[in-house]
Design a protein around this motif. Structure first.
Motif, PDB file in Angstrom:
ATOM      1  N   GLU A   1       3.171  23.790  21.323  1.00 44.59           N
ATOM      2  CA  GLU A   1       1.810  23.557  21.816  1.00 44.59           C
ATOM      3  C   GLU A   1       1.310  22.134  21.613  1.00 44.59           C
ATOM      4  O   GLU A   1       0.318  21.736  22.220  1.00 44.59           O
ATOM      5  N   LEU A   2       1.985  21.345  20.755  1.00 47.38           N
ATOM      6  CA  LEU A   2       1.539  19.987  20.464  1.00 47.38           C
ATOM      7  C   LEU A   2       2.685  19.003  20.628  1.00 47.38           C
ATOM      8  O   LEU A   2       3.828  19.301  20.291  1.00 47.38           O
ATOM      9  N   SER A   3       2.372  17.812  21.129  1.00 46.90           N
ATOM     10  CA  SER A   3       3.356  16.731  21.071  1.00 46.90           C
ATOM     11  C   SER A   3       3.417  16.238  19.630  1.00 46.90           C
ATOM     12  O   SER A   3       2.471  16.441  18.846  1.00 46.90           O
ATOM     13  N   PRO A   4       4.502  15.579  19.221  1.00 52.81           N
ATOM     14  CA  PRO A   4       4.549  15.050  17.856  1.00 52.81           C
ATOM     15  C   PRO A   4       3.444  14.029  17.601  1.00 52.81           C
ATOM     16  O   PRO A   4       2.936  13.928  16.479  1.00 52.81           O
TER      17      PRO A   4
ATOM     18  N   HIS B   1      11.240   9.905  18.573  1.00 49.66           N
ATOM     19  CA  HIS B   1      11.829  11.168  19.010  1.00 49.66           C
ATOM     20  C   HIS B   1      13.329  11.117  18.759  1.00 49.66           C
ATOM     21  O   HIS B   1      13.944  10.049  18.765  1.00 49.66           O
ATOM     22  N   HIS B   2      13.928  12.276  18.498  1.00 48.54           N
ATOM     23  CA  HIS B   2      15.377  12.347  18.234  1.00 48.54           C
ATOM     24  C   HIS B   2      15.760  11.417  17.077  1.00 48.54           C
ATOM     25  O   HIS B   2      16.785  10.740  17.121  1.00 48.54           O
ATOM     26  N   TYR B   3      14.919  11.412  16.036  1.00 46.57           N
ATOM     27  CA  TYR B   3      15.144  10.510  14.906  1.00 46.57           C
ATOM     28  C   TYR B   3      16.306  10.989  14.035  1.00 46.57           C
ATOM     29  O   TYR B   3      17.112  10.188  13.563  1.00 46.57           O
ATOM     30  N   LEU B   4      16.356  12.306  13.784  1.00 43.27           N
ATOM     31  CA  LEU B   4      17.441  12.866  12.989  1.00 43.27           C
ATOM     32  C   LEU B   4      17.535  14.354  13.288  1.00 43.27           C
ATOM     33  O   LEU B   4      16.610  14.956  13.838  1.00 43.27           O
ATOM     34  N   GLU B   5      18.667  14.960  12.920  1.00 37.45           N
ATOM     35  CA  GLU B   5      18.828  16.398  13.124  1.00 37.45           C
ATOM     36  C   GLU B   5      17.977  17.134  12.096  1.00 37.45           C
ATOM     37  O   GLU B   5      18.330  17.206  10.928  1.00 37.45           O
ATOM     38  N   ASP B   6      16.852  17.647  12.543  1.00 34.51           N
ATOM     39  CA  ASP B   6      15.891  18.256  11.622  1.00 34.51           C
ATOM     40  C   ASP B   6      15.026  19.227  12.419  1.00 34.51           C
ATOM     41  O   ASP B   6      14.038  18.843  13.037  1.00 34.51           O
ATOM     42  N   GLU B   7      15.405  20.499  12.414  1.00 33.96           N
ATOM     43  CA  GLU B   7      14.690  21.488  13.211  1.00 33.96           C
ATOM     44  C   GLU B   7      13.242  21.648  12.764  1.00 33.96           C
ATOM     45  O   GLU B   7      12.355  21.884  13.588  1.00 33.96           O
ATOM     46  N   GLN B   8      12.979  21.527  11.457  1.00 28.51           N
ATOM     47  CA  GLN B   8      11.606  21.674  10.972  1.00 28.51           C
ATOM     48  C   GLN B   8      10.681  20.645  11.599  1.00 28.51           C
ATOM     49  O   GLN B   8       9.510  20.921  11.838  1.00 28.51           O
ATOM     50  N   SER B   9      11.203  19.453  11.854  1.00 28.31           N
ATOM     51  CA  SER B   9      10.406  18.375  12.452  1.00 28.31           C
ATOM     52  C   SER B   9      10.608  18.290  13.960  1.00 28.31           C
ATOM     53  O   SER B   9      10.113  17.346  14.578  1.00 28.31           O
ATOM     54  N   ASN B  10      11.328  19.259  14.527  1.00 19.80           N
ATOM     55  CA  ASN B  10      11.711  19.197  15.937  1.00 19.80           C
ATOM     56  C   ASN B  10      12.404  17.872  16.243  1.00 19.80           C
ATOM     57  O   ASN B  10      12.251  17.314  17.325  1.00 19.80           O
ATOM     58  N   HIS B  11      13.149  17.377  15.237  1.00 24.58           N
ATOM     59  CA  HIS B  11      13.976  16.166  15.339  1.00 24.58           C
ATOM     60  C   HIS B  11      13.155  14.876  15.485  1.00 24.58           C
ATOM     61  O   HIS B  11      13.703  13.835  15.841  1.00 24.58           O
ATOM     62  N   CYS B  12      11.867  14.947  15.194  1.00 22.45           N
ATOM     63  CA  CYS B  12      10.991  13.770  15.314  1.00 22.45           C
ATOM     64  C   CYS B  12      10.621  13.235  13.935  1.00 22.45           C
ATOM     65  O   CYS B  12      10.764  13.910  12.922  1.00 22.45           O
TER      66      CYS B  12
ATOM     67  N   GLY C   1       9.191   9.068   8.519  1.00 22.46           N
ATOM     68  CA  GLY C   1       8.828  10.208   7.688  1.00 22.46           C
ATOM     69  C   GLY C   1       9.031  11.514   8.446  1.00 22.46           C
ATOM     70  O   GLY C   1       8.543  11.674   9.568  1.00 22.46           O
ATOM     71  N   ARG C   2       9.788  12.430   7.851  1.00 27.92           N
ATOM     72  CA  ARG C   2       9.927  13.755   8.438  1.00 27.92           C
ATOM     73  C   ARG C   2       8.546  14.397   8.622  1.00 27.92           C
ATOM     74  O   ARG C   2       7.609  14.092   7.893  1.00 27.92           O
ATOM     75  N   MET C   3       8.451  15.294   9.587  1.00 22.60           N
ATOM     76  CA  MET C   3       7.218  16.054   9.801  1.00 22.60           C
ATOM     77  C   MET C   3       7.556  17.543   9.744  1.00 22.60           C
ATOM     78  O   MET C   3       7.540  18.245  10.762  1.00 22.60           O
ATOM     79  N   PRO C   4       7.900  18.054   8.549  1.00 22.56           N
ATOM     80  CA  PRO C   4       8.415  19.426   8.465  1.00 22.56           C
ATOM     81  C   PRO C   4       7.426  20.504   8.894  1.00 22.56           C
ATOM     82  O   PRO C   4       7.832  21.640   9.177  1.00 22.56           O
ATOM     83  N   GLY C   5       6.151  20.158   8.961  1.00 21.01           N
ATOM     84  CA  GLY C   5       5.181  21.130   9.453  1.00 21.01           C
ATOM     85  C   GLY C   5       5.093  21.199  10.962  1.00 21.01           C
ATOM     86  O   GLY C   5       4.477  22.116  11.522  1.00 21.01           O
ATOM     87  N   TYR C   6       5.722  20.239  11.638  1.00 18.07           N
ATOM     88  CA  TYR C   6       5.539  20.132  13.083  1.00 18.07           C
ATOM     89  C   TYR C   6       6.275  21.205  13.875  1.00 18.07           C
ATOM     90  O   TYR C   6       5.796  21.675  14.910  1.00 18.07           O
ATOM     91  N   GLY C   7       7.436  21.621  13.412  1.00 19.76           N
ATOM     92  CA  GLY C   7       8.253  22.556  14.182  1.00 19.76           C
ATOM     93  C   GLY C   7       7.515  23.806  14.598  1.00 19.76           C
ATOM     94  O   GLY C   7       7.730  24.328  15.702  1.00 19.76           O
ATOM     95  N   ALA C   8       6.624  24.291  13.747  1.00 17.60           N
ATOM     96  CA  ALA C   8       5.881  25.517  14.055  1.00 17.60           C
ATOM     97  C   ALA C   8       4.881  25.319  15.187  1.00 17.60           C
ATOM     98  O   ALA C   8       4.403  26.304  15.772  1.00 17.60           O
TER      99      ALA C   8
END
Length: 220
Positions: free
Chosen positions: A163-166, A198-209, A152-159
């Motif tokens: 300060e936080l690990s995924p 980690h490095h699941y897909l190219e997705d900046e919003q999820s920091n690729h996680c 599952g993408r985590m689109p809120g994580y990039g912000a």
């Protein structure tokens, strides 16, 4: 094969809806669903193409579902069978889905792995995403599989990545400290966290996680 009728409530009015397996005649409409679900700046080349869709219906039609209201497709969900021993916990989307072509589908696999789920914006608050997920759970039970799994993408994580690990972000979503549009939806569908890739897909919003989320067959 799947064919389910139900009512969605759109602006308070019931609309008869069918969840069924998609076929070759649906390909143009399925691409339209992708176009509406992932508008620019989402790259057009990442929408389904007809070659991918053809692989889905040939290799594993039971994992190719769509939702139809009237004569309009409003959502779809795709999955394949895998044996997770072949991939490990920290896998990536490209490898485990065969780049979306599912040519690595393993008919002897014990895990139904989600490739994609999408719903057009007008129907995202009707519950159809949850009904598509429920239909895949029913496929797990019907085929006697161990579980459903997917990233599952985590689109809120990039912000918060500075300060936080995924893992910490996922913990905060699970504890209710934060809401994430995808992970919170998956939790509401009954999915349980099984780790972070980690490095699941190219997705900046999820920091690729991605959060690896599962649903276990309660009858096994």
């Amino acid at each position: 094969m799947m064919h389910k009728e139900l009512y969605l409530f759109v602006d308070g009015k019931p609309q008869k809806t069918v969840i069924r397996n998609y076929s070759h005649t649906d390909f143009d409409s399925l691409i339209d669903v992708q176009r509406a679900s992932f508008p620019p700046p989402f790259p057009e080349e990442l929408w389904w193409n007809k070659e991918q869709l053809a692989e889905h219906v040939i290799r594993f039609p039971a994992g190719a579902l769509c939702a139809e209201v009237g004569n309009q497709l409003v959502g779809s969900m795709t999955a394949l069978l895998v044996n997770m021993d072949d991939y490990g916990d920290n896998h990536d989307w490209e490898t485990i889905t065969g780049g979306g072509y599912i040519r690595n589908h393993n008919s002897n696999g014990d895990t139904l792995y989600v490739v994609d789920i999408c719903v057009i914006p007008e129907y995202r608050k009707t519950g159809i995403g949850k009904w598509l997920m429920q239909s895949m759970y029913e496929t797990v039970v019907q085929l006697g599989l161990r579980r459903l799994l997917g990233g599952g993408r985590m689109p809120g994580y990039g912000a918060y990545a500075h300060e936080l690990s995924p893992e910490n972000y996922l913990d905060q979503v699970i504890s209710g400290e934060r809401k994430d549009p995808v992970i919170t939806f998956l939790l509401r569908c009954g999915r349980m966290p099984a780790g972070v890739a980690h490095h699941y897909l190219e997705d900046e919003q999820s920091n690729h996680c991605a959060a690896i989320m599962e649903w276990r067959n309660p009858f096994i």
